[in-house]
Design a protein around this motif. Sequence first.
Motif, PDB file in Angstrom:
ATOM      1  N   VAL A 183       0.483  -1.081   0.111  1.00 30.00           N
ATOM      2  CA  VAL A 183       0.172  -0.179   0.230  1.00 30.00           C
ATOM      3  C   VAL A 183       0.751   1.095   0.199  1.00 30.00           C
ATOM      4  O   VAL A 183       1.192   1.287   0.779  1.00 30.00           O
ATOM      5  CB  VAL A 183      -1.158  -0.026   1.737  1.00 30.00           C
ATOM      6  CG1 VAL A 183      -1.821   1.026   1.494  1.00 30.00           C
ATOM      7  CG2 VAL A 183      -1.954  -1.599   1.234  1.00 30.00           C
ATOM      8  N   PHE A 184       1.208   2.049  -1.100  1.00 27.92           N
ATOM      9  CA  PHE A 184       1.471   3.217  -0.697  1.00 27.92           C
ATOM     10  C   PHE A 184       0.583   4.536  -0.344  1.00 27.92           C
ATOM     11  O   PHE A 184      -0.603   5.068  -0.552  1.00 27.92           O
ATOM     12  CB  PHE A 184       1.571   3.965  -2.565  1.00 27.92           C
ATOM     13  CG  PHE A 184       2.408   2.475  -2.925  1.00 27.92           C
ATOM     14  CD1 PHE A 184       3.855   2.294  -3.058  1.00 27.92           C
ATOM     15  CD2 PHE A 184       2.028   1.469  -3.593  1.00 27.92           C
ATOM     16  CE1 PHE A 184       4.733   1.708  -4.078  1.00 27.92           C
ATOM     17  CE2 PHE A 184       2.990   0.356  -4.409  1.00 27.92           C
ATOM     18  CZ  PHE A 184       4.084   0.464  -4.902  1.00 27.92           C
ATOM     19  N   PRO A 185       1.189   5.222   0.774  1.00 27.91           N
ATOM     20  CA  PRO A 185       0.588   6.451   1.198  1.00 27.91           C
ATOM     21  C   PRO A 185       0.286   7.092   0.656  1.00 27.91           C
ATOM     22  O   PRO A 185      -1.053   7.961   0.354  1.00 27.91           O
ATOM     23  CB  PRO A 185       1.891   7.134   2.351  1.00 27.91           C
ATOM     24  CG  PRO A 185       2.713   5.000   2.523  1.00 27.91           C
ATOM     25  CD  PRO A 185       2.831   4.438   0.985  1.00 27.91           C
ATOM     26  N   SER A 186       0.779   7.712  -0.550  1.00 24.98           N
ATOM     27  CA  SER A 186       0.347   8.874  -1.490  1.00 24.98           C
ATOM     28  C   SER A 186      -0.391   8.707  -2.081  1.00 24.98           C
ATOM     29  O   SER A 186      -1.815   9.387  -2.668  1.00 24.98           O
ATOM     30  CB  SER A 186       1.616   9.017  -2.118  1.00 24.98           C
ATOM     31  OG  SER A 186       1.885   7.940  -3.268  1.00 24.98           O
ATOM     32  N   GLY A 187      -0.956   6.992  -2.666  1.00 26.15           N
ATOM     33  CA  GLY A 187      -2.359   6.763  -3.351  1.00 26.15           C
ATOM     34  C   GLY A 187      -2.940   6.425  -2.390  1.00 26.15           C
ATOM     35  O   GLY A 187      -4.357   6.980  -3.043  1.00 26.15           O
ATOM     36  N   VAL A 188      -3.120   5.834  -1.368  1.00 24.53           N
ATOM     37  CA  VAL A 188      -3.841   5.987  -0.455  1.00 24.53           C
ATOM     38  C   VAL A 188      -4.308   7.090  -0.572  1.00 24.53           C
ATOM     39  O   VAL A 188      -5.732   7.766  -0.399  1.00 24.53           O
ATOM     40  CB  VAL A 188      -3.273   5.203   0.280  1.00 24.53           C
ATOM     41  CG1 VAL A 188      -4.872   5.312   1.732  1.00 24.53           C
ATOM     42  CG2 VAL A 188      -3.330   3.984   0.298  1.00 24.53           C
TER      43      VAL A 188
END
Length: 253
Positions: A183-188
């Motif tokens: 899970v990529f923080p920027s995408g979330v």
Amino acid sequence: MVEKGLRRPESNSTQITENHTEDIHEQFINTDDPFPEVPGAPVEEQQLTVRAVLVGCMLGAVIAASNIYLGLKTGWTFGASLFGSILGFAILKPLSRTAPSFLGGGYFGPKENNVCQSAATSAGSLGLLFTSGFPAAYQLGLLSTHPKDDLGRLITFTICCAFFGLTFTQPLRKFYILKLKLVFPSGVAAAYTIQSLHVGKNAEIAARKKTKALIYAFIAAILLRVVSEYAPGLLWDWHIFYALNRVGWDWII
């Protein structure tokens, strides 16, 4: 996202849609799964559109230029996902309502908004070469003395990097996202932002507030940087005593 195993009765009424939206925000979010579809929301038949890609690329160009300046000054850069999400919504949402279909009109939803921020992120990332790879090449003496003499090389190398980036996107996505479930923080963060812009009874009002705040902060930062060039020691470096010395207070140093 709704927890696994939970089911909600579907209804086409506005009240049910709003209640379902509130439940989405209140419940635990499992970031490994896609966001649930909101009952009653229009179906996005076209997600990859010319208007979304074009606006995303223009917003990404602004971020790329900002990243070159910021990266060469500080060594840090920032992504264009949230910038592209909010300003892409601010540009395309009114256009979708007022413009005819052949000029970019038609329904603009969260999935197309995601395409816009993806294009902005991709375009904004191209500037990273000018803050890392190219400066290192000049320091090592691998390029000409003056960057303007390497214009063709810089453009060609940038195009090659963009091509290889697109080539490796799919296998990297399959391995890191679909297989390893990373899970990529920027995408979330971008996904939550886009959802808040489109879903909910107060989404339009909240979107306008977020857009105004972002635009005001952007304009204020630009004005501060430009004006500070005409007031060195006061508005930027804060060397107040040095500035007073320059205007005649020789003893202040």
